[in-house]
Design a protein around this motif. Sequence first.
Motif, PDB file in Angstrom:
ATOM      1  N   LYS A   1      14.960   7.338  16.984  1.00 46.68           N
ATOM      2  CA  LYS A   1      15.250   6.405  18.074  1.00 46.68           C
ATOM      3  C   LYS A   1      13.983   5.802  18.666  1.00 46.68           C
ATOM      4  N   ALA A   2      12.936   6.600  18.732  1.00 48.10           N
ATOM      5  CA  ALA A   2      11.715   6.134  19.388  1.00 48.10           C
ATOM      6  C   ALA A   2      10.674   5.590  18.413  1.00 48.10           C
ATOM      7  N   SER A   3      10.966   5.625  17.116  1.00 41.81           N
ATOM      8  CA  SER A   3       9.950   5.290  16.118  1.00 41.81           C
ATOM      9  C   SER A   3      10.058   3.833  15.667  1.00 41.81           C
ATOM     10  N   PRO A   4       8.916   3.158  15.498  1.00 40.65           N
ATOM     11  CA  PRO A   4       8.924   1.811  14.918  1.00 40.65           C
ATOM     12  C   PRO A   4       9.012   1.824  13.398  1.00 40.65           C
ATOM     13  N   ILE A   5       8.967   3.011  12.800  1.00 39.26           N
ATOM     14  CA  ILE A   5       8.986   3.151  11.349  1.00 39.26           C
ATOM     15  C   ILE A   5      10.425   3.049  10.837  1.00 39.26           C
ATOM     16  N   THR A   6      10.607   2.361   9.714  1.00 42.90           N
ATOM     17  CA  THR A   6      11.935   2.133   9.152  1.00 42.90           C
ATOM     18  C   THR A   6      12.122   2.924   7.861  1.00 42.90           C
TER      19      THR A   6
ATOM     20  N   PHE B   1       8.202  13.364   7.484  1.00 47.20           N
ATOM     21  CA  PHE B   1       8.054  11.935   7.180  1.00 47.20           C
ATOM     22  C   PHE B   1       7.479  11.179   8.375  1.00 47.20           C
ATOM     23  N   GLU B   2       8.029  11.463   9.553  1.00 47.03           N
ATOM     24  CA  GLU B   2       7.590  10.726  10.745  1.00 47.03           C
ATOM     25  C   GLU B   2       6.139  11.031  11.084  1.00 47.03           C
ATOM     26  N   ALA B   3       5.760  12.315  11.015  1.00 47.39           N
ATOM     27  CA  ALA B   3       4.391  12.685  11.349  1.00 47.39           C
ATOM     28  C   ALA B   3       3.396  12.070  10.366  1.00 47.39           C
ATOM     29  N   LEU B   4       3.697  12.158   9.060  1.00 51.34           N
ATOM     30  CA  LEU B   4       2.763  11.649   8.054  1.00 51.34           C
ATOM     31  C   LEU B   4       2.723  10.123   8.057  1.00 51.34           C
ATOM     32  N   ALA B   5       3.870   9.490   8.207  1.00 51.06           N
ATOM     33  CA  ALA B   5       3.896   8.022   8.246  1.00 51.06           C
ATOM     34  C   ALA B   5       3.107   7.503   9.439  1.00 51.06           C
ATOM     35  N   SER B   6       3.228   8.164  10.571  1.00 51.12           N
ATOM     36  CA  SER B   6       2.463   7.752  11.759  1.00 51.12           C
ATOM     37  C   SER B   6       0.973   7.961  11.523  1.00 51.12           C
TER      38      SER B   6
ATOM     39  N   GLN C   1       0.874  -1.167   0.000  1.00 56.57           N
ATOM     40  CA  GLN C   1       0.000   0.000   0.000  1.00 56.57           C
ATOM     41  C   GLN C   1       0.917   1.224   0.000  1.00 56.57           C
ATOM     42  N   LEU C   2       0.860   1.996  -1.060  1.00 55.03           N
ATOM     43  CA  LEU C   2       1.809   3.085  -1.250  1.00 55.03           C
ATOM     44  C   LEU C   2       1.137   4.441  -1.138  1.00 55.03           C
ATOM     45  N   ARG C   3       1.820   5.342  -0.468  1.00 50.75           N
ATOM     46  CA  ARG C   3       1.474   6.756  -0.436  1.00 50.75           C
ATOM     47  C   ARG C   3       2.750   7.536  -0.737  1.00 50.75           C
ATOM     48  N   ALA C   4       2.608   8.796  -1.114  1.00 52.63           N
ATOM     49  CA  ALA C   4       3.779   9.620  -1.408  1.00 52.63           C
ATOM     50  C   ALA C   4       3.698  10.926  -0.639  1.00 52.63           C
ATOM     51  N   VAL C   5       4.886  11.512  -0.427  1.00 51.74           N
ATOM     52  CA  VAL C   5       4.966  12.827   0.192  1.00 51.74           C
ATOM     53  C   VAL C   5       5.994  13.651  -0.580  1.00 51.74           C
ATOM     54  N   HIS C   6       5.658  14.916  -0.796  1.00 52.43           N
ATOM     55  CA  HIS C   6       6.602  15.851  -1.416  1.00 52.43           C
ATOM     56  C   HIS C   6       6.765  17.031  -0.471  1.00 52.43           C
ATOM     57  N   CYS C   7       8.004  17.367  -0.145  1.00 55.80           N
ATOM     58  CA  CYS C   7       8.303  18.482   0.752  1.00 55.80           C
ATOM     59  C   CYS C   7       8.723  19.703  -0.063  1.00 55.80           C
ATOM     60  N   ASP C   8       7.948  20.764   0.053  1.00 59.12           N
ATOM     61  CA  ASP C   8       8.232  22.011  -0.654  1.00 59.12           C
ATOM     62  C   ASP C   8       8.960  22.955   0.302  1.00 59.12           C
TER      63      ASP C   8
ATOM     64  N   GLU D   1       0.723  13.585  -0.631  1.00 58.93           N
ATOM     65  CA  GLU D   1       0.571  14.726   0.274  1.00 58.93           C
ATOM     66  C   GLU D   1       1.713  15.695   0.013  1.00 58.93           C
ATOM     67  N   VAL D   2       1.390  16.962  -0.249  1.00 60.36           N
ATOM     68  CA  VAL D   2       2.408  18.012  -0.385  1.00 60.36           C
ATOM     69  C   VAL D   2       2.457  18.795   0.916  1.00 60.36           C
ATOM     70  N   VAL D   3       3.650  18.906   1.493  1.00 58.04           N
ATOM     71  CA  VAL D   3       3.821  19.651   2.742  1.00 58.04           C
ATOM     72  C   VAL D   3       4.765  20.816   2.462  1.00 58.04           C
ATOM     73  N   THR D   4       4.304  22.025   2.752  1.00 57.34           N
ATOM     74  CA  THR D   4       5.089  23.230   2.496  1.00 57.34           C
ATOM     75  C   THR D   4       5.758  23.688   3.781  1.00 57.34           C
ATOM     76  N   ALA D   5       7.021  24.051   3.680  1.00 52.48           N
ATOM     77  CA  ALA D   5       7.794  24.474   4.853  1.00 52.48           C
ATOM     78  C   ALA D   5       7.129  25.677   5.514  1.00 52.48           C
ATOM     79  N   ASP D   6       7.080  25.646   6.851  1.00 47.86           N
ATOM     80  CA  ASP D   6       6.466  26.727   7.612  1.00 47.86           C
ATOM     81  C   ASP D   6       7.496  27.750   8.080  1.00 47.86           C
ATOM     82  N   ALA D   7       8.753  27.576   7.642  1.00 44.63           N
ATOM     83  CA  ALA D   7       9.832  28.493   8.024  1.00 44.63           C
ATOM     84  C   ALA D   7      10.894  28.449   6.943  1.00 44.63           C
ATOM     85  N   ASP D   8      11.803  29.412   6.991  1.00 42.60           N
ATOM     86  CA  ASP D   8      12.920  29.418   6.045  1.00 42.60           C
ATOM     87  C   ASP D   8      14.076  28.629   6.650  1.00 42.60           C
ATOM     88  N   TYR D   9      14.394  27.500   6.037  1.00 43.17           N
ATOM     89  CA  TYR D   9      15.495  26.668   6.521  1.00 43.17           C
ATOM     90  C   TYR D   9      16.739  27.031   5.719  1.00 43.17           C
ATOM     91  N   ALA D  10      17.687  27.658   6.412  1.00 44.32           N
ATOM     92  CA  ALA D  10      18.819  28.275   5.719  1.00 44.32           C
ATOM     93  C   ALA D  10      19.836  27.269   5.217  1.00 44.32           C
TER      94      ALA D  10
END
Length: 333
Positions: free
Chosen positions: A157-162, A108-113, A53-60, A86-95
Motif C-alpha cells: 500500500k505504501a510502496s511506489p514499486i509495482t 522483494f520490497e527491501a531489496l527493490a528499495s 536494468q535488471l537484477r535478480a533475487v532468489h529466496c531460499d 542476490e540470494v536471500v535465505t529465510a531467517d525462520a521456519d515458515y510453516a
Amino acid sequence: MPWSTTHAGVHRLLKVRPLLPRGARGLLAISGGQDSVCLLKLLVDLRPKWGWQLRAVHCDHRWRPDSAANADFVRQLCEGWGVPCEVVTADADYATEAQARHWRYRVFEALASQERCTHVVTGHTASDRTETLLYNLLRGSGTDGLQALAWQRPLSKASPITVVRPLLGLTRQQTGEFCRQFDLPIWSDATNQDTGYARNRIRLELLPYLQQHFNPGVDMTLANTAELLTAEVELLEAMAGELYETSVLPPAGEGEAWKIQRSRLRTAPLALQRRVLRRVLQQVTPAQVSFEHVEKLIALLVAPQGSQSDPFPGGLVAVVDGDWLVLKPSMTT
C-alpha cells in the motif's frame, strides 16, 4: 540473438501493456523452475530493445535438502546472462505457503528499495492464474478473489514499486516448450509434486481431469475469465466507492456509531449494496467478513423500525433506526 514467436509475443504485449517501461529497473524473482527461467531468458533477450536494468533475487526457504544447491544454480544462471543475483535465505521456519509468501514479498520490497528498482517482475503464468481462480472459488471467494493475479499491482500500500507479471498470456505448457526450444537448464523442485499442498492437487489432479473431460484449453479459458473479472471488479469498486461516500456516515468521534442510510442503498443494484456493506463491516469487525454477515445487513435495508441483527464478530449489532442502520455494541456484550 535467436528470436521466437514467444519473444515476439511478449515484445508486442509490452508495447500494449506498459508493464515494464523503457529504461525501467526491474528486480526479477527467480526460483529456477521453468516459468522463472523462461522469464529470465525473455527479459535478457529483450533488454537491448528496452534498455532495462535488471537484477535478480532468489529466496531460499530452506524447505528442501537441495535448497542451497538450487540457490547456487540460480545465481550462476543469472550471472552467466549478465544479471546480478542476490540470494536471500529465510531467517525462520515458515510453516505455511502463506507465511513464506509474506516473507518473500518483504524481501522483494527491501531489496527493490535498496537497489532503486521500479518494478518487481514475477514469472506467474496463465496456468497460475487459473489455479488461483480455482483455489479461491473452492474456498468461497467472491469476484474479488476470482479475478486472480492481475497483470500489475502495487508491491504494498505504501510502496511506489509495482509488481508486474508479463507471462500471464502464456500457459505453463508454453513456458516449458520455450525452455526446451532454447535448451535452457531447469531446476526441478520436488515439492511441486507433493499433493499434500492444495495448490499442487489442483495442478496435478483437478486441472488434468478438467482438461481430459471438459475442456483441453481450460488453462487459458479460466485465465481469460479472471481477466474479464478484473475489469468488472475495477468498475464495481469505483461505483461502490461513490455510493459509499453518499450513504455511509463513519463515526464523528470516539464512542460514536457507524450509520448507513437505507433509502440510498435500497435503490442501488444488489451488487453495489453488498460491496458497500462489506466495506463497512471490514472496518468494524476483527474477523474475516463472510457472505452471511453481509446478507444480515442486506435484510435490514427493508426491515421495520427496531429490527436488529445478532452480534457480528467483535460484538456490534446493526439496528434499524428510521432511515438509518446503526452499528452499535450489543447490550449482551
